[in-house]
Scaffold this motif. Structure first.
Motif, PDB file in Angstrom:
ATOM      1  N   UNK A  56       0.812  -1.223  -0.039  1.00  0.00           N
ATOM      2  CA  UNK A  56       0.053   0.115  -0.021  1.00  0.00           C
ATOM      3  C   UNK A  56       0.808   1.324  -0.123  1.00  0.00           C
ATOM      4  N   UNK A  57       1.921   1.187   0.979  1.00  0.00           N
ATOM      5  CA  UNK A  57       2.851   2.362   1.033  1.00  0.00           C
ATOM      6  C   UNK A  57       3.424   2.936  -0.403  1.00  0.00           C
ATOM      7  N   UNK A  65       0.934   3.873  -3.126  1.00  0.00           N
ATOM      8  CA  UNK A  65       0.330   5.351  -2.792  1.00  0.00           C
ATOM      9  C   UNK A  65       1.503   6.165  -3.447  1.00  0.00           C
ATOM     10  N   UNK A  66       2.944   5.940  -2.760  1.00  0.00           N
ATOM     11  CA  UNK A  66       3.620   6.689  -3.376  1.00  0.00           C
ATOM     12  C   UNK A  66       3.883   6.672  -4.938  1.00  0.00           C
ATOM     13  N   UNK A  91       1.713   6.133  -6.925  1.00  0.00           N
ATOM     14  CA  UNK A  91       0.215   6.511  -7.537  1.00  0.00           C
ATOM     15  C   UNK A  91      -0.279   5.550  -8.531  1.00  0.00           C
ATOM     16  N   UNK A 150      -2.657   3.395  -9.158  1.00  0.00           N
ATOM     17  CA  UNK A 150      -4.364   3.375  -8.643  1.00  0.00           C
ATOM     18  C   UNK A 150      -4.740   1.971  -8.567  1.00  0.00           C
TER      19      UNK A 150
END
Lengths: 283, 323
Positions: free
Chosen positions: B277-278, B281-282, B284, B286
């Motif tokens: 997830x980290x 998220x970094x 992008x 999606x």
């Protein structure tokens, strides 16, 4: 208040928080005054704690890899960390009190919707939400404050809701309604002031939580951005020099743990004072 | 019991659906164009438009969402933009590591927390109680990512005893039998210890509170009046009755534990959902963000449900009412 200070936990919490806030407020007086200052990196980097660099400048907690004074950065970092913590708790308080009060006072569909929303938000893993919000927008201090505030109101809303519901049935509220007070006025003047005591306890605990999470986000590079010092990004930069200069990572961590302990103890002491049934048990 | 289960399943699914909708909306409100990120700065307008069409990003939001849910339900979770692997494979490889870490640390921290909390409640107000209280508040206050760093400093850099990252050594594919197990265990120790040590503080505080509440009930006075030994009063009468709120809290502490796991996984490069997830998220990424959020919501909701049912089963009143 004096009773709170006589409780050893309350006194410890108050003293720690007060000294951190005082240090942060008087930062230019107790430090070199320039948290991002780098001069002569080769001669001043990785100076060990309690020693002076090649220019004879004394560094109480040493310097980092850019030769910046760790004590100065710690104190200026406290400004950011405490500021972000306090502001985000304020946002949570406003949201939580508004939502809890409305849900507690206006029964019916509004109340059900708000309570459903609260329970829903409460069952989300907060960090997942934080990461999502923090990474989707450009990382900044303002974003961290709003993100922490937006994900921290649920517990407070529940507390306020419970308090408001019980208070609304009490005779003094019925009296206020009977003499013709408008509902909003009754809520704001008569009910809310009486519902706020447990909220103060929750706010003390929430402050510790918010500071930890801010540091966590900054640690992952999604919060306060360097070179502005925050305890989280100081730990992150200390992580890279863990072998050469462990003090860079240790110092902000110790500060953070102290502040969070202070918040927790102060919260505990407050709760015990406000709730007479536990007071006899507490040491 | 079954009615309760059905109701819990319903609210649980509602929460998961809510999380997915929220994530979907957030991803679309947020600035930053995944297609541009995917194709790089040299892409022409036609290429961008073609890629958008290929990913259904040119359709209106509700239809995008409907088609995403449809594909998700069929098991087609899309392809990771950053890695090029199917999202399902990325998460399928990650979630067992997270469950292993979180479940083990939950078990360990609650067993230890239970022991500490019971001792404290039994000797409430004594010096032992104060000492243990100070310790548990301190543990409770330590952030996982920092404790992880400190453990790495001590056990990896100073003592040179334990590995600091990953779930297995580089040579783990060639290890067999005992050596393979030893390698896995060595990698597990630091992340598990970090997560457990933080958990003990919270658990001990809960247990102490729940035990003290029970110890002030009239039936404890009765038990004492009957002349039962302290050990029996604590173990048979108080602990059993304090267990229900403790199990409920165990369920409620799951989101927090999972949150802690996200940071700990990031510190130790533990190959779990949190790290996926980290990273997503970094970058992008999606499709991965969507799926990882959904999976973590499912994990948390399922854990909450388990705890709730366990608490109901522990309480004979609820058990017999349902039977």
């Amino acid at each position: 208040m004096t009773r709170l200070l006589r409780d050893r936990r309350g006194a410890f919490g108050a003293i720690v928080l007060l000294s951190v806030v005082l240090c942060a407020a008087a930062a230019p007086l107790v430090t070199s005054g320039a948290p991002a200052a780098q001069r002569d990196i080769v001669a001043t980097r990785f100076v060990a704690p309690l020693s002076s660099d090649a220019h004879g400048v004394f560094h109480p907690i040493g310097t980092d890899r850019f030769g910046r004074d760790v004590w100065t950065r710690l104190v200026y970092g406290a400004r950011i960390s405490m500021g972000v913590g306090v502001l985000s708790v304020l946002v949570s308080l406003l949201l939580g009190i508004a939502i809890g009060a409305v849900a507690g006072y206006w029964q019916g569909p509004i109340s059900l919707t708000l309570l459903g929303l609260t329970d829903f938000a409460l069952s989300l893993p907060r960090v997942v939400l934080l990461l999502l919000l923090a990474a989707l927008w450009q990382p900044s201090t303002a974003l961290v404050v709003s993100v922490l505030g937006l994900t921290g109101w649920m517990g407070i809303a529940r507390l306020v809701h419970g308090e408001v519901r019980t208070l609304a049935a009490r005779p003094f509220v019925e009296g206020a309604v009977a003499v013709g007070g408008r509902r909003l006025r009754v809520l704001a003047r008569h009910i809310l002031p009486n519902a706020l005591t447990p909220v103060i306890v929750a706010a003390a605990l929430g402050l510790g939580n918010a500071i930890t999470l801010e540091a966590g986000l900054s640690y992952l590079g999604l919060g306060v951005q360097p070179p502005t010092p925050s305890w989280g990004n100081m730990m992150a930069s200390g992580r890279d020099t863990l072998v050469n200069a462990p003090w860079v990572a240790i110092a902000p961590g110790v500060a953070l743990v102290l502040v969070v302990i202070a918040c927790a103890l102060l919260g505990d002491a407050l709760r015990d004072q406000l709730d007479p049934s536990v007071r006899s048990v507490a040491s | 019991m079954f009615a309760r289960l059905g109701q819990r399943l319903l609210t649980g699914s509602a929460v998961v659906l809510g999380v997915v909708i929220l994530t979907f909306l957030l991803l679309h409100v947020a600035p930053g164009d995944p297609v541009r990120l995917m194709l790089g700065p040299t892409a022409t307008a036609e290429q961008l438009a073609a890629q958008r069409r290929a990913l259904d990003l040119d359709k209106p939001l509700p239809s995008q969402f409907a088609s995403w849910v449809g594909r998700f339900a069929r098991g087609d979770w899309g392809t990771s933009i950053a890695k090029g692997h199917p999202v399902r494979a990325v998460l399928g490889a990650a979630w067992p590591a997270t469950v292993r870490l979180v479940a083990l640390s939950l078990l360990l921290s609650y067993l230890l927390g239970l022991a500490v909390g019971v001792v404290q409640a039994a000797r409430s107000g004594s010096r032992t109680d104060t000492l243990l209280s100070v310790t548990s508040v301190t543990l409770f206050a330590i952030p996982g990512y920092w404790l992880g760093l400190m453990l790495v400093l001590v056990f990896t850099y100073w003592a040179r005893l334990l590995p600091a990252f990953g779930a297995a050594g580089f040579d783990s594919d060639f290890l067999t039998g005992g050596a393979f197990v030893a390698d896995r265990l060595r990698h597990l120790i630091l992340p598990l210890a970090t997560l457990t040590v933080i958990g003990i503080g919270g658990a001990a505080r809960f247990v102490r509170g729940a035990m003290l509440d029970t110890l002030h009930q009239p039936f404890i006075t009765t038990a004492r009046a009957k002349g039962l030994a302290q050990r029996r009063v604590i173990g048979r009468h108080a602990l059993r009755n304090a267990l229900t709120p403790i199990v409920v809290l165990l369920g409620l502490s799951l989101p927090a534990l999972f949150s802690g796991a996200v940071f700990v996984e990031a510190v130790f490069a533990w190959p779990g959902v949190g790290r996926v997830l980290v990273e997503a998220v970094q970058a992008r990424d999606y499709p991965v963000v969507m799926a990882a959020t959904a999976v973590s919501a499912v994990l948390v909701v399922a854990g909450n449900m388990l705890a709730d049912l366990l608490a109901a089963w522990l309480d004979p009143r609820v058990r017999s009412a349902a039977a």
